[in-house]
Design an enzyme around this catalytic site. Sequence first.
Site, short mmCIF file in Angstrom:
data_model
loop_
_atom_site.label_atom_id
_atom_site.label_comp_id
_atom_site.label_asym_id
_atom_site.label_seq_id
_atom_site.Cartn_x
_atom_site.Cartn_y
_atom_site.Cartn_z
N TYR A 179 -1.85 -0.55 10.94
CA TYR A 179 -1.98 -1.22 9.64
C TYR A 179 -0.78 -0.91 8.76
O TYR A 179 -0.10 -1.80 8.23
CB TYR A 179 -3.28 -0.79 8.94
CG TYR A 179 -3.30 -1.09 7.45
CD1 TYR A 179 -3.27 -2.41 6.99
CD2 TYR A 179 -3.33 -0.07 6.49
CE1 TYR A 179 -3.27 -2.71 5.62
CE2 TYR A 179 -3.33 -0.35 5.13
CZ TYR A 179 -3.31 -1.66 4.70
OH TYR A 179 -3.30 -1.95 3.35
N THR A 231 0.82 -1.21 0.00
CA THR A 231 0.00 0.00 0.00
C THR A 231 0.86 1.26 0.00
O THR A 231 2.00 1.24 0.47
CB THR A 231 -0.90 -0.02 1.26
OG1 THR A 231 -1.41 1.29 1.49
CG2 THR A 231 -0.12 -0.41 2.51
N ASP A 232 0.27 2.37 -0.46
CA ASP A 232 0.98 3.66 -0.38
C ASP A 232 1.05 4.18 1.06
O ASP A 232 1.80 5.10 1.35
CB ASP A 232 0.32 4.70 -1.29
CG ASP A 232 -1.15 4.99 -0.96
OD1 ASP A 232 -1.72 4.33 -0.06
OD2 ASP A 232 -1.72 5.90 -1.59
N GLU A 233 0.25 3.55 1.98
CA GLU A 233 0.20 4.08 3.35
C GLU A 233 1.52 3.89 4.09
O GLU A 233 1.75 4.53 5.11
CB GLU A 233 -0.96 3.44 4.12
CG GLU A 233 -2.26 3.63 3.37
CD GLU A 233 -3.52 3.39 4.18
OE1 GLU A 233 -3.47 3.45 5.41
OE2 GLU A 233 -4.55 3.15 3.54
P1 NAD Z 1 -9.51 -7.48 2.21
O1 NAD Z 1 -9.45 -7.21 3.67
O2 NAD Z 1 -10.76 -7.21 1.46
O3 NAD Z 1 -9.13 -9.01 1.94
C1 NAD Z 1 -8.10 -9.69 2.60
C2 NAD Z 1 -8.25 -11.17 2.32
O4 NAD Z 1 -7.16 -11.87 2.97
C3 NAD Z 1 -9.54 -11.79 2.88
O5 NAD Z 1 -10.13 -12.64 1.93
C4 NAD Z 1 -9.07 -12.57 4.10
O6 NAD Z 1 -9.89 -13.70 4.40
C5 NAD Z 1 -7.67 -12.99 3.67
N1 NAD Z 1 -6.78 -13.26 4.81
C6 NAD Z 1 -6.60 -12.51 5.93
N2 NAD Z 1 -5.71 -13.08 6.74
C7 NAD Z 1 -5.28 -14.20 6.11
C8 NAD Z 1 -4.34 -15.21 6.44
N3 NAD Z 1 -3.66 -15.18 7.59
N4 NAD Z 1 -4.15 -16.22 5.57
C9 NAD Z 1 -4.84 -16.28 4.41
N5 NAD Z 1 -5.76 -15.37 4.06
C10 NAD Z 1 -5.98 -14.33 4.89
O7 NAD Z 1 -8.27 -6.66 1.61
P2 NAD Z 1 -8.13 -5.95 0.19
O8 NAD Z 1 -8.67 -4.58 0.29
O9 NAD Z 1 -8.60 -6.87 -0.88
O10 NAD Z 1 -6.54 -5.82 0.13
C11 NAD Z 1 -5.74 -6.88 -0.41
C12 NAD Z 1 -4.29 -6.49 -0.30
O11 NAD Z 1 -4.05 -5.28 -0.99
C13 NAD Z 1 -3.82 -6.25 1.14
O12 NAD Z 1 -2.52 -6.79 1.28
C14 NAD Z 1 -3.81 -4.74 1.28
O13 NAD Z 1 -2.84 -4.31 2.21
C15 NAD Z 1 -3.44 -4.32 -0.14
N6 NAD Z 1 -3.93 -3.01 -0.56
C16 NAD Z 1 -5.25 -2.69 -0.42
C17 NAD Z 1 -5.70 -1.45 -0.87
C18 NAD Z 1 -7.17 -1.06 -0.77
O14 NAD Z 1 -7.52 0.09 -1.08
N7 NAD Z 1 -8.08 -1.95 -0.40
C19 NAD Z 1 -4.82 -0.53 -1.45
C20 NAD Z 1 -3.46 -0.89 -1.55
C21 NAD Z 1 -3.03 -2.14 -1.13
P1 TYD Z 2 -10.69 4.02 4.19
O1 TYD Z 2 -11.64 3.58 3.12
O2 TYD Z 2 -10.79 3.38 5.54
O3 TYD Z 2 -9.22 3.86 3.59
P2 TYD Z 2 -7.79 4.37 4.20
O4 TYD Z 2 -7.96 4.82 5.59
O5 TYD Z 2 -6.98 3.13 4.10
O6 TYD Z 2 -7.34 5.45 3.28
O7 TYD Z 2 -10.84 5.58 4.38
C1 TYD Z 2 -10.67 6.48 3.30
C2 TYD Z 2 -10.78 7.90 3.86
O8 TYD Z 2 -12.13 8.08 4.33
C3 TYD Z 2 -9.87 8.14 5.07
O9 TYD Z 2 -9.42 9.50 5.02
C4 TYD Z 2 -10.80 7.95 6.26
C5 TYD Z 2 -12.14 8.42 5.73
N1 TYD Z 2 -13.33 7.77 6.33
C6 TYD Z 2 -14.36 8.56 6.83
O10 TYD Z 2 -14.30 9.81 6.80
N2 TYD Z 2 -15.45 7.93 7.37
C7 TYD Z 2 -15.55 6.58 7.46
O11 TYD Z 2 -16.57 6.06 8.00
C8 TYD Z 2 -14.50 5.78 6.91
C9 TYD Z 2 -14.55 4.27 6.97
C10 TYD Z 2 -13.40 6.43 6.36
#
Ligand code: NAD
Ligand code: TYD
Length: 356
Positions: free
Chosen positions: A158, A132-134
Amino acid sequence: MILVTGGAGFIGSNFVLDWITQTGGALVNLDKLTYAGNLENLKSLQKDSRHIFVKGDIADSSLVRKLLLQHQPTAIVNFAAESHVDRSILGPGDFITTNVNGTFHLLEATRAYWESLAADKKRSFRFLHVSTDEVYGSLGAEDPPFTESTPYAPNSPYAASKAASDHLVRAYHHTYGLPIITTNCSNNYGPYQFPEKLIPLLIVNAIKGQPLPIYGDGLNIRDWLYVADHCAAIRAVLARGRVGETYNIGGDSEKSNLEVVRTVCAVLDQLHPDSPVIPHASLTAFVKDRPGHDRRYAIDASKIQRELDWEPEQNFAKGIRETVKWYLNHLDWVEQVQSGEYRKWIDLNYGGRQLI
Ligand code: NAD
Ligand code: TYD
């Protein structure tokens, strides 16, 4: 054959569907099915022999080793993680268990398998770590976007756990030569996203006439990328990315949270005029801020564009429209995920968050 971890989550399930459609290839999907994993997302693959689902933990090295020997994958794409910042604030333990220890055990099992491969297979093998970019921390309004050389400065549990996993992945390349690549992507949105994250939460609350909780002043900025574009980027990195490198992936689409609310609500006003409360934006409710809330994320994606010829195809306005349409057409999916565990989370996170 590839091994995907976390393929029943939001991005993972989009990737599994995308991989099978775009490449016709087969995959093993190892997922623990936490609250965030949902096999409903993969219902269309129920009878498809190219999708082999295994319920299990990435930290279970003997299971992973067995799967690797049995299926001989040419690559691993590691999505498995705990992924929600607010959950990491209320309970960081699971984030260390999966994102740090889990990634470590997965790397150990992968190293043992990789070392047993013949020279040509060893050379072409890839371990792609999805991050992630975080990990880069928070930007000021005038700062340039994150590049691959921006120093890590994770602010939430996280982000810190993902940063730790990125460092382990990097070290396994540097020390053992494991052919890894790491991707650092901005905020994704699109189909199958669990409604604890901002955009699906806004959609599912708005159509029920429930408040749209905005943390603090709503001026925090995120870069937003449509999930299908992320999947295409990962395919490009797997096919053509340079070993040992990291690639930033972003949508060139910085929006404040208030702009996101306005866009989602305007689309809903058009597509769902029968909601209990119209206009939907009148449901906006400013609530107590997230502790340590990062102010701004922005991505410089010029490296992946230049080296791998990848660019996002979807712009934010169209992507949000597609996403809102998807949720409106999948209200049964929404009902299913808003079961007991989801209600508990909403009470835990929003119950004590008074209006400001
Ligand atoms: P998500 O929370 O929707 O899904 C995570 C999945 O991993 C779930 O299906 C869960 O059951 C599985 N999981 C959790 N712990 C596990 C374990 N110990 N063993 C096997 N499976 C396990 O997450 P997402 O939003 O789909 O993100 C996927 C990846 O992308 C993550 O690594 C996250 O850090 C990264 N990412 C997400 C975003 C975003 O905006 N959602 C952006 C950048 C990077
Ligand atoms: P989120 O979807 O949780 O992603 P991330 O924190 O990983 O960027 O949140 C996106 C943005 O929205 C973040 O600035 C937090 C804000 N946010 C709210 O204002 N209200 C909410 O209920 C949630 C879940 C997020």
